[in-house]
Write an enzyme that holds these catalytic residues in place. Sequence first.
Site, PDB file in Angstrom:
ATOM      1  N   CYS A   2     -87.051  33.317 -29.580  1.00  0.00           N
ATOM      2  CA  CYS A   2     -86.666  34.551 -30.261  1.00  0.00           C
ATOM      3  C   CYS A   2     -87.889  35.398 -30.545  1.00  0.00           C
ATOM      4  O   CYS A   2     -89.025  35.004 -30.311  1.00  0.00           O
ATOM      5  CB  CYS A   2     -85.944  34.228 -31.565  1.00  0.00           C
ATOM      6  N   GLY A  28     -85.071  38.169 -26.781  1.00  0.00           N
ATOM      7  CA  GLY A  28     -83.728  37.788 -27.181  1.00  0.00           C
ATOM      8  C   GLY A  28     -82.803  38.979 -27.169  1.00  0.00           C
ATOM      9  O   GLY A  28     -83.141  40.029 -27.717  1.00  0.00           O
ATOM     10  N   ASN A 102     -88.584  31.690 -35.216  1.00  0.00           N
ATOM     11  CA  ASN A 102     -88.688  31.535 -33.771  1.00  0.00           C
ATOM     12  C   ASN A 102     -89.160  30.120 -33.490  1.00  0.00           C
ATOM     13  O   ASN A 102     -90.199  29.692 -34.001  1.00  0.00           O
ATOM     14  CB  ASN A 102     -89.691  32.550 -33.190  1.00  0.00           C
ATOM     15  N   GLY A 103     -88.397  29.371 -32.711  1.00  0.00           N
ATOM     16  CA  GLY A 103     -88.765  27.999 -32.383  1.00  0.00           C
ATOM     17  C   GLY A 103     -87.568  27.075 -32.471  1.00  0.00           C
ATOM     18  O   GLY A 103     -86.417  27.509 -32.448  1.00  0.00           O
ATOM     19  N   TYR A 242     -93.581  33.099 -18.323  1.00  0.00           N
ATOM     20  CA  TYR A 242     -92.331  33.847 -18.216  1.00  0.00           C
ATOM     21  C   TYR A 242     -92.024  34.772 -19.383  1.00  0.00           C
ATOM     22  O   TYR A 242     -91.744  35.954 -19.193  1.00  0.00           O
ATOM     23  CB  TYR A 242     -91.159  32.872 -18.045  1.00  0.00           C
ATOM     24  N   SER A 283     -92.233  39.872 -14.339  1.00  0.00           N
ATOM     25  CA  SER A 283     -93.361  38.983 -14.584  1.00  0.00           C
ATOM     26  C   SER A 283     -93.973  38.443 -13.300  1.00  0.00           C
ATOM     27  O   SER A 283     -95.068  37.882 -13.315  1.00  0.00           O
ATOM     28  CB  SER A 283     -92.938  37.822 -15.495  1.00  0.00           C
ATOM     29  N   ASP A 345     -92.668  34.526  -7.408  1.00  0.00           N
ATOM     30  CA  ASP A 345     -91.941  34.507  -8.676  1.00  0.00           C
ATOM     31  C   ASP A 345     -92.683  33.613  -9.663  1.00  0.00           C
ATOM     32  O   ASP A 345     -93.543  32.816  -9.280  1.00  0.00           O
ATOM     33  CB  ASP A 345     -90.514  34.002  -8.470  1.00  0.00           C
ATOM     34  N   CYS A 436     -92.943  20.821 -20.327  1.00  0.00           N
ATOM     35  CA  CYS A 436     -91.857  21.070 -19.374  1.00  0.00           C
ATOM     36  C   CYS A 436     -92.291  20.792 -17.941  1.00  0.00           C
ATOM     37  O   CYS A 436     -91.460  20.618 -17.051  1.00  0.00           O
ATOM     38  CB  CYS A 436     -91.334  22.498 -19.507  1.00  0.00           C
TER      39      CYS A 436
END
Length: 448
Positions: A2, A28, A102-103, A242, A283, A345, A436
């Site tokens: 967010c 968001g 946010n989180g 991103y 991006s 990308d 990730c």
Amino acid sequence: MCGIIGIYNNSNINKQLFYGLNCLQHRGQESCGMSISDGDKLIRRNGMGLVIDVFKPNILEELNGNIGIGHVRYSTAGGSYDYNTQPLLAYTKGEQISLSHNGNLINYQILKARLEEDGMMFQTTIDSEVILYLITRYNKGDIVEAIKETMKRIVGAYSIVVMLKDKLIAVRDPHGIRPLVMGNLENGTIFASENAAIEILGGNFTRDVAPGEIVVVDKDGEHSYMFEHKTKKSHCIFEHVYFARNDATLDDINSYMFRRRSGKILWKEAPCDVDLVVPVPDSGYPSAIGYSQESGIPLAEGLVKNRYMGRTFIKPTQEEREIAVKLKLNPLSHVVKDKRIVLIDDSIVRGTTSRNLIQNLRNAGAKEVHMRITAPPVKYSCYYGIDTPSRKNLIAASMSIDEIRELIGADSLSFISIDGMTQAARIGGENLCKACFDGEYPIDPCLV
């Protein structure tokens, strides 16, 4: 992922909050809200949809005050419902308190269950409400101590702005996973998820809120306090891959320069014999510039973006994401026809965008479509604020690179290495959360 903002000023800030939230809209698009203090009471207005649609002039006129916080929401914990919009508003010790977060907390369900056993009733299904309840529970008249007691119990990623009628407070988790920057306005202080919200208001970026720091702004100025628990800094690298705008500078990393360096490194790691370098907007542009500069292959705009579409990755359902891709990007056949192209990308998460883009480019006449990705394969779930709670949603978790290439229909496919991505960041891999990509979580979800 967010977006949050907080402003303390000497004059009415409703329009400043409005413009600042618009700068954070990319973080968001499901809901938004503001809380403002007029010195006596807090007024909150929330709604589903974009900032410009929710906050019509007549709504803004109802929000008058010199302290305020705002929020744009991309849902992770909880769902995309009106009752989950932020900022949240509550009462503690006879006064109002409002919070934007946010989180993501990884011990949210445990804390919520304990609070419910104590008789707490919840109005939302989001983890942010647990934070608000804990602050109110531990507030004995010293809000900073209440926040510190709360920080002892919550585990995960959180950048927070909290507002009372006479003060604004910014808080960042001890790992610094989610961004939070601060700056000076002409007559006040501003906190935001990204520096663009500061700059568009004519303010000056001063610094990042430090991991574990609590900053209080009131009539006596700015006051900084540190949470005693020390831990390793772990800034989320996916912010720069991103989420962040190209003009964002977060924790000493400029997103544009990071992406451009990533493109240059990717060419060295995965060269490609093609006629054109084509970026996936937006991006992907800096990375494509870097790839083109390093390789000497011409850069071309082969995809035209519909500027009125939102970001496809953060649509709440897979069906919506697939429709959004088709509406968002259209091939420029006069550029790609009979050409061998390499498509640049930022990432492949679910594979939806890549598969549709490659097919559309072939339909537009491209002879070959190769793909280069300026992030490593996303193989592991994020528990800190990105909507990948299950590895079954991650294409790289169950497929090899060649299997992904075949599924998306590319002539070749390569990803930047983790070392290459870390090199592009230039702040040291030990200061980054890359969970990730490598599964090395700064906070082990299994230990909570």
